[in-house]
Design an enzyme around this catalytic site. Sequence first.
Site, short mmCIF file in Angstrom:
data_model
loop_
_atom_site.label_atom_id
_atom_site.label_comp_id
_atom_site.label_asym_id
_atom_site.label_seq_id
_atom_site.Cartn_x
_atom_site.Cartn_y
_atom_site.Cartn_z
N ALA A 58 -4.17 97.75 70.86
CA ALA A 58 -4.82 96.41 69.98
C ALA A 58 -3.40 95.97 68.99
O ALA A 58 -3.54 96.04 67.82
CB ALA A 58 -5.95 96.95 69.12
N HIS A 99 3.56 95.92 65.58
CA HIS A 99 3.72 96.85 66.74
C HIS A 99 4.77 96.42 67.39
O HIS A 99 6.10 96.64 68.00
CB HIS A 99 2.67 97.09 67.87
CG HIS A 99 1.26 97.85 67.14
ND1 HIS A 99 0.32 97.06 66.86
CD2 HIS A 99 1.30 99.11 66.91
CE1 HIS A 99 -0.66 97.88 66.54
NE2 HIS A 99 -0.19 99.06 66.52
P1 AMP Z 1 -0.96 102.49 65.82
O1 AMP Z 1 -1.17 101.68 66.84
O2 AMP Z 1 -1.74 101.89 64.58
O3 AMP Z 1 -1.16 103.94 65.76
O4 AMP Z 1 0.52 102.07 65.18
C1 AMP Z 1 1.38 102.51 66.05
C2 AMP Z 1 2.88 102.32 65.22
O5 AMP Z 1 2.74 101.04 64.90
C3 AMP Z 1 2.83 103.37 64.04
O6 AMP Z 1 4.27 103.91 64.10
C4 AMP Z 1 2.41 102.48 62.88
O7 AMP Z 1 2.80 102.92 61.73
C5 AMP Z 1 3.02 101.12 63.42
N1 AMP Z 1 2.60 100.03 62.53
C6 AMP Z 1 1.29 99.54 62.58
N2 AMP Z 1 1.15 98.58 61.89
C7 AMP Z 1 2.15 98.36 61.32
C8 AMP Z 1 2.67 96.93 60.54
N3 AMP Z 1 1.99 96.20 60.12
N4 AMP Z 1 4.22 96.95 60.33
C9 AMP Z 1 5.00 97.90 61.03
N5 AMP Z 1 4.64 98.83 61.71
C10 AMP Z 1 3.27 98.89 62.05
#
Ligand code: AMP
Length: 284
Positions: free
Chosen positions: A29, A34
């Site tokens: 997603a 990301h």
């Molecule tokens: P997730 O898919 O939610 O597990 O996130 C994957 C990576 O993307 C993790 O390292 C999160 O901290 C990073 N991430 C998610 N949202 C953001 C954002 N708004 N800004 C920067 N990094 C993000």
Amino acid sequence: MIIVRNKRDLRRERQKQSGKVVFVPTMGALHAGHQALMECARREAGSEGLVIVSIFVNPTQFDRAEDLENYPSTFKQDLAVCEAAGVDLVFAPLADEIYEGDSSVVVTESMLSTTLCGARRPGHFDGVCTVVLKLYNLTHPDVMVFGKKDFQQVAVIQRMVRDLDLPVEILPVETVREENGLALSSRNTRLSSEAYAEAPSIYATLQQCARELQGGAMEPAEILGRFEEVFQELQTETRIDYVELVDAETMQPLTEFGSKDAILAVAVFFDDIRLIDHITVQTP
Ligand code: AMP
């Protein structure tokens, strides 16, 4: 861009590479947050290196079955985001490719993960540490990139890397926000239009509290009340999971502000969607 679905193919592709490998774990997603991580990984790897992104909704880090069931999935668009960000390899396994049915080893961090999200989501950081270590072992990266949005996750992973002597560098990337301050999150797509319109109040209130704490106009004990006041005015049904001022290194709660940098962190349900955000409060 190569897409692999199983560990064997991942290992084969990885073995072909002798240059720098930079790895970005995600749960799909994908959004501009990301994308920022992937672009950072691309710069870090250089044109000769290999950028790997995993897309895997890790079941062991969800403490609520409904959150896992409703987690958004946009695989085709995700591949387009990866391609545009210059990713070389996407690893998108199914859960039974990653976990044995009778797997019995878990990685537990037992200090930094005891507060904030760790306290409210039992088993969450065990799931995170275990999957990140497994993905590390599968990809053998030189660098792993994580978002500061999940700052407690970054701290816990840095501690795992230190304590287990993993030969990898952790690269944290700033939180990407909407212009109105709302931190991008895969869960934002599940918000009603009303909740989405009101959610920027989370970061606005964090900023306001940070300013007042720094200026000495607010005590840590007053923070929760401020958030309650703000959220009471909203149309959306909200429930505060936690609002805490913690030591930026140890993640332990602070009852006073002034002697060291702190993080003001919040988790709040907007309807039934749990959103997290934080702000660093530097000593004046
Ligand atoms: P997730 O898919 O939610 O597990 O996130 C994957 C990576 O993307 C993790 O390292 C999160 O901290 C990073 N991430 C998610 N949202 C953001 C954002 N708004 N800004 C920067 N990094 C993000």
